[in-house]
Write an enzyme that holds these catalytic residues in place. Sequence first.
Site, PDB file in Angstrom:
ATOM      1  N   GLN A 182       0.852  -1.193  -0.011  1.00 57.40           N
ATOM      2  CA  GLN A 182       0.014   0.007   0.013  1.00 57.40           C
ATOM      3  C   GLN A 182       0.897   1.401   0.037  1.00 57.40           C
ATOM      4  O   GLN A 182       0.577   2.241  -0.793  1.00 57.40           O
ATOM      5  CB  GLN A 182      -0.974   0.104   1.306  1.00 57.40           C
ATOM      6  CG  GLN A 182      -1.812  -1.171   1.490  1.00 57.40           C
ATOM      7  CD  GLN A 182      -2.816  -1.057   2.660  1.00 57.40           C
ATOM      8  OE1 GLN A 182      -4.061  -1.186   2.373  1.00 57.40           O
ATOM      9  NE2 GLN A 182      -2.572  -1.117   3.670  1.00 57.40           N
ATOM     10  N   LEU A 183       1.817   1.301   1.017  1.00 57.50           N
ATOM     11  CA  LEU A 183       2.736   2.483   1.079  1.00 57.50           C
ATOM     12  C   LEU A 183       3.506   2.585  -0.083  1.00 57.50           C
ATOM     13  O   LEU A 183       3.676   3.822  -0.641  1.00 57.50           O
ATOM     14  CB  LEU A 183       3.136   2.430   2.436  1.00 57.50           C
ATOM     15  CG  LEU A 183       4.097   3.625   2.744  1.00 57.50           C
ATOM     16  CD1 LEU A 183       3.544   5.122   2.726  1.00 57.50           C
ATOM     17  CD2 LEU A 183       5.056   3.612   3.875  1.00 57.50           C
ATOM     18  N   ALA A 219       7.628  -5.361   5.162  1.00 59.10           N
ATOM     19  CA  ALA A 219       7.449  -5.511   6.697  1.00 59.10           C
ATOM     20  C   ALA A 219       6.458  -6.834   6.650  1.00 59.10           C
ATOM     21  O   ALA A 219       5.790  -7.221   5.660  1.00 59.10           O
ATOM     22  CB  ALA A 219       6.641  -4.792   7.606  1.00 59.10           C
ATOM     23  N   TYR A 221       4.372  -9.963  16.915  1.00 58.83           N
ATOM     24  CA  TYR A 221       4.644  -8.783  15.950  1.00 58.83           C
ATOM     25  C   TYR A 221       4.984  -7.298  16.550  1.00 58.83           C
ATOM     26  O   TYR A 221       5.751  -6.944  15.981  1.00 58.83           O
ATOM     27  CB  TYR A 221       3.112  -8.695  15.083  1.00 58.83           C
ATOM     28  CG  TYR A 221       2.850  -7.303  14.365  1.00 58.83           C
ATOM     29  CD1 TYR A 221       3.447  -7.315  13.091  1.00 58.83           C
ATOM     30  CD2 TYR A 221       2.331  -6.422  14.825  1.00 58.83           C
ATOM     31  CE1 TYR A 221       3.619  -6.170  12.483  1.00 58.83           C
ATOM     32  CE2 TYR A 221       2.083  -5.325  14.058  1.00 58.83           C
ATOM     33  CZ  TYR A 221       2.722  -4.908  12.919  1.00 58.83           C
ATOM     34  OH  TYR A 221       2.516  -4.057  12.021  1.00 58.83           O
TER      35      TYR A 221
END
Length: 279
Positions: free
Chosen positions: A10-11, A59, A124
Amino acid sequence: MVLLTGANGQLGQDFQKLFTGLGVKFVATDYLELDITSLSAVREFVSKRVISHIINCAAYNDVDKAESEPDKAFLLNRDAPVLLAKVASEIGAIYVNYSTDFVFDGTKGSPYVETDTVSPISVYADSKAQGEKGVLDLYSRSFVIRTSWVFGMGNNNFNKQVINWSKNKDILNIVDDQKSSATYSWDLAEYSWALICTGKYGLYHLSNGDECSKYDQAKYVLDSIGWNGTLGIAKTADFNLPAKRSEYTKLDSSKLEAVISKKIPSWQSGIDRFLKEYL
């Protein structure tokens, strides 16, 4: 030239759009083009180019799966960011890494600032907390930007899930006991770049303004698309998820806003613009 890793997310996708519009030269990579867990691979890649910035958008983001895959989570969220920061230091490039509101346990009861002590309550969260510390300890020309509940055109996200659920269901139950702020990935890219251009390195928070619950976010999306079903309230405990969730992790972005002399838009504004793009 900017090296973008995790560029298909997305980023990463919004950084590509932003840089194309601004005329910023970049090279976009994902795991197929560059293995960010391999020091030799990253060194070889940058040796063939003049890289001024490394922006890591990659990530491990599956919060629940991380409980059963801790090695993979730590490899991508702790080890890879530190490796990239090391290479950035070797070539004198500015380094940017992203972290999360999950590093906080949610017990503060008011928006978190950068000086608050992290207290992760899941694998996480721990992997992200260790990653940001590793980067900041290693390389002074780094930015670590914490954000929350990111949504955008790339990949799946909560907004898209809500829209898909609404197509087949007349009743939806969404949790109201998780509060933070939804963050539009375009705003995250745009305001990150404004920050990066200041050269004022360090740890920052960046999320769209105002707090919201998952219920608030879902209601806004459903109201915006004219859904006629019934939206009910659920609790996190109802779902028996593998990873613990913090109840309140709203990030205070005022430090970043002061540095760039700009106010970050509300999450409602972000959803409005996302829906215009998505629907």
